[in-house]
Design a protein around this motif. Structure first.
Motif, short mmCIF file in Angstrom:
data_model
loop_
_atom_site.label_atom_id
_atom_site.label_comp_id
_atom_site.label_asym_id
_atom_site.label_seq_id
_atom_site.Cartn_x
_atom_site.Cartn_y
_atom_site.Cartn_z
N THR A 108 21.53 59.01 78.82
CA THR A 108 20.18 59.96 78.66
C THR A 108 19.15 59.12 78.78
OG1 THR A 108 20.68 59.91 76.35
CG2 THR A 108 21.53 61.95 77.77
N ASP A 109 17.87 59.71 78.66
CA ASP A 109 16.59 59.07 78.59
C ASP A 109 16.54 58.22 77.18
OD1 ASP A 109 16.05 60.03 80.98
OD2 ASP A 109 14.44 61.08 80.64
N LYS A 110 16.09 56.89 77.20
CA LYS A 110 15.67 56.37 76.01
C LYS A 110 14.48 55.93 75.72
CE LYS A 110 20.43 56.31 75.43
NZ LYS A 110 20.91 57.52 74.65
N ILE A 111 14.05 55.82 74.66
CA ILE A 111 12.78 54.92 74.32
C ILE A 111 13.31 53.52 73.56
CG2 ILE A 111 10.74 54.59 72.74
CD1 ILE A 111 10.45 57.59 72.69
N VAL A 112 13.09 52.41 74.25
CA VAL A 112 13.49 51.07 73.88
C VAL A 112 12.49 50.37 73.42
CG1 VAL A 112 14.58 48.96 74.59
CG2 VAL A 112 15.29 51.10 76.11
N VAL A 113 12.35 49.88 72.00
CA VAL A 113 11.57 49.29 71.36
C VAL A 113 11.64 47.82 70.86
CG1 VAL A 113 10.10 49.50 69.17
CG2 VAL A 113 10.79 51.48 70.18
N ALA A 114 10.79 46.90 71.36
CA ALA A 114 10.79 45.58 71.09
C ALA A 114 10.78 45.29 69.77
CB ALA A 114 10.45 44.73 72.19
N LYS A 115 11.38 44.80 68.63
CA LYS A 115 10.84 44.73 67.33
C LYS A 115 10.79 43.09 67.28
CE LYS A 115 10.37 47.37 64.07
NZ LYS A 115 9.02 47.07 63.67
N SER A 116 11.98 42.46 68.02
CA SER A 116 11.83 41.09 67.96
C SER A 116 10.62 40.48 68.28
CB SER A 116 13.00 40.29 68.82
OG SER A 116 14.21 41.05 68.61
N THR A 117 10.40 39.39 67.93
CA THR A 117 9.11 38.47 68.41
C THR A 117 9.10 37.77 69.64
OG1 THR A 117 8.47 38.24 65.97
CG2 THR A 117 7.32 36.87 67.58
N VAL A 118 8.37 38.43 70.51
CA VAL A 118 8.47 37.98 72.10
C VAL A 118 7.35 37.59 72.64
CG1 VAL A 118 10.68 39.33 72.46
CG2 VAL A 118 8.46 40.31 72.90
#
Ligand code: NAD
Ligand code: UGA
Length: 467
Positions: free
Chosen positions: A126-136
């Motif tokens: 299903t659709d997802k919101i993917v959130v980069a919390k790591s420092t990149v």
């Protein structure tokens, strides 16, 4: 409304993932949160009585939420499958230095982040919101979006957001509960609003800043770089103080009273340590170099160089003072009591601790060390120094003590390496009696009452003060 987030997965149960999700769980009772990790020991620790991360207030928070809406698990695929929103909070260490390279820049190793992206793509139906919390570094979210697009199932949509974390170790829960700001970078307004709605359970709306992805990614690196730069700035001035007879505490007060400068983060020290300042500046240097901006790279390089200089000159001062006529004729065979080992007060973390660098230099010069830190376990101190033993540190000359007085007893020299406030409470009259004479104190963190120590008869040196 039905499109509100009610199910979150966080990949990475570390210093960031654990505390962040515990706070979200406490503030958002209608959201179910599963924190997953590939390390089963970490997950068992989060499920046990003795959590893998020590932070004031964290224990009670986790233990309360574990019985309600917070779960720790190793079943990563299942947690991804069930979540509407997925935080990636895995580690992003610097790549090892390329042999022969003179640059202090280091590309961050994003392999753990990429692994998460590929896994999310493979598992999601299903659709997802993917959130980069790591420092990149800038561009990482775009790369994650590309990976999701290329590897995802047909018809499944992904929105990628940048939502860096600004907590400090030792105050993680307080920082998460009362953040100065929350950044949500992205180009999908609907996804940004959904994440914003999560934070709005407890963060005032004006403190939640939405912006484009690159700005959010860069603001994280720049914030750490600017904080580290303030430490290097005050430390550079501390060297001038010692030469001209100024007092760094007075100079810091004099500068910090200008509201534009402010009092915070102007504490002189042996330099900054910890898991992130070095690596994030190295990442910024790498980014600047790869963008063809050598002047910018060189500017940030100096912040790291000054940090090293502070340790070098502290050790040089110990050698010079103890070698003077009537002194100890150098450090050979002398016992040094080292007070503190953590990278800062309030934590047991020793990653990039300046204390280890000072200890190694002292050992190289023939000293014997008695080390005491209120929070760092004995085996961490020994392991850390043993790892440096490859560069000729004599680990047999190290003993780890369970209190400050045992470390001080029988020593010639006391050095303060971490700014623990309990060192101010030491009865220095008693300490002097326990030490060989002449007795020396070198305060690398500017925490002691130097006038009183001199009155008692100690030979005293402190960073940022002429003696
Ligand atoms: P950490 O090492 O404490 O935790 C990271 C966790 O991720 C580990 O438990 C590891 O087992 C897990 N992991 C790694 N790869 C995985 C994978 N492919 N699948 C599942 N789990 C995986 O790291 P941290 O200190 O929490 O830092 C995480 C990120 O947050 C880093 O990018 C760091 O720069 C950033 N950050 C850290 C702090 C801090 O105070 N420590 C503050 C702000 C931002
Ligand atoms: C730092 C930042 O403060 C956080 O905002 C950020 O989220 C985090 O890095 C991260 O990205 O990991 P942290 O490393 O936990 O947090 O600790 P700080 O309190 O920032 O201290 C860093 C180092 O600077 C310590 O060694 C500390 O002793 C030193 N320091 C700090 C000084 O020498 N002088 C000061 O005035 C302040």
């Amino acid at each position: 409304p039905t499109d509100r987030i009610t199910s979150i997965c966080c990949i990475g149960a570390g210093y960031v993932g654990g505390p962040t999700c515990a706070v979200i769980a406490a503030k958002c009772p209608e959201i179910r949160i599963t924190v997953v990790d590939r390390d089963p020991d970490r997950i068992s620790a989060w499920n046990s009585d003795s959590l893998p991360v020590y932070e004031p207030g964290l224990d009670a928070l986790v233990k309360r939420q574990r019985n309600t809406n917070l779960t720790f698990s190793t079943d990563i695929d299942r947690a991804i499958d069930q979540a509407q929103l997925i935080f990636i909070a895995v580690n992003t260490p610097p790549m090892p230095h390329t042999h022969g390279s003179s640059s202090m820049g280091a590309k961050p190793d994003l392999s753990a982040v990429s692994e998460c992206a590929r896994r999310i793509a493979r598992v999601s139906l299903t659709d997802k919101i993917v959130v980069a919390k790591s420092t990149v570094p800038c561009g990482a979210c775009a790369t994650i979006a590309g990976m999701l697009r290329d590897n995802g199932q047909k018809g499944v949509g992904f929105s990628v957001l940048s939502n860096p974390e600004f907590l400090s170790e030792g105050t993680a829960v307080r920082d998460l509960l009362h953040p100065d700001r929350v950044l949500i970078g992205g180009d999908d307004r609907v996804a940004q609003d959904k994440l914003k709605a999560v934070y709005m359970h407890w963060v005032p709306e004006p403190r939640i800043l939405t912006m484009n992805t690159w700005s959010s990614e860069l603001a994280k690196l720049a914030s750490n770089a600017m904080l580290a730069q303030r430490v290097s700035s005050i430390n550079s001035i501390s060297a001038v103080c010692e030469a001209v007879g100024a007092d760094i505490a007075e100079v810091a007060r004099g500068c910090g009273s200008d509201e534009r400068i402010g009092q915070k983060f102007l504490r002189p020290s042996l330099g900054f340590g910890g898991s992130c300042f070095h690596k994030d500046i190295a990442s910024l240097i790498w980014l600047s170099e790869s963008l063809g901006l050598p002047e910018v790279a060189e500017y940030w390089h100096q912040v790291l160089a000054l940090n090293r200089f502070q340790i070098k000159r502290f050790v040089a001062r110990i050698l010079a003072d103890t070698s003077r006529e009537g002194g100890l004729s150098g450090l050979g065979g002398r016992r040094v009591a080292c007070l503190g080992f953590a990278f800062k007060e309030g934590t047991g973390d020793t990653r990039n601790t300046p204390a280890a660098d000072v200890c190694c230099e002292l050992l190289r010069n023939g000293a014997k060390l008695s080390i005491y830190d209120p929070r760092v376990p004995r085996h961490h101190i020994v392991d850390k120094l043993a790892m440096s033993a490859a560069s000729n540190c004599d680990i047999d000359s190290v003993s780890v003590c369970s209190d400050a007085y045992s470390a001080i007893a029988g020593s010639d020299i006391v050095v303060v390496l971490t700014a623990w406030s309990e060192f101010r409470q030491i009865d220095w009259e008693q300490a002097l009696k326990l030490m060989s004479q002449p007795a020396y104190v070198f305060d690398g963190q500017v925490v002691l009452d130097h006038g009183r120590l001199e009155q008692l008869g100690f030979n005293v040196f402190s960073i940022g003060r002429a003696h």
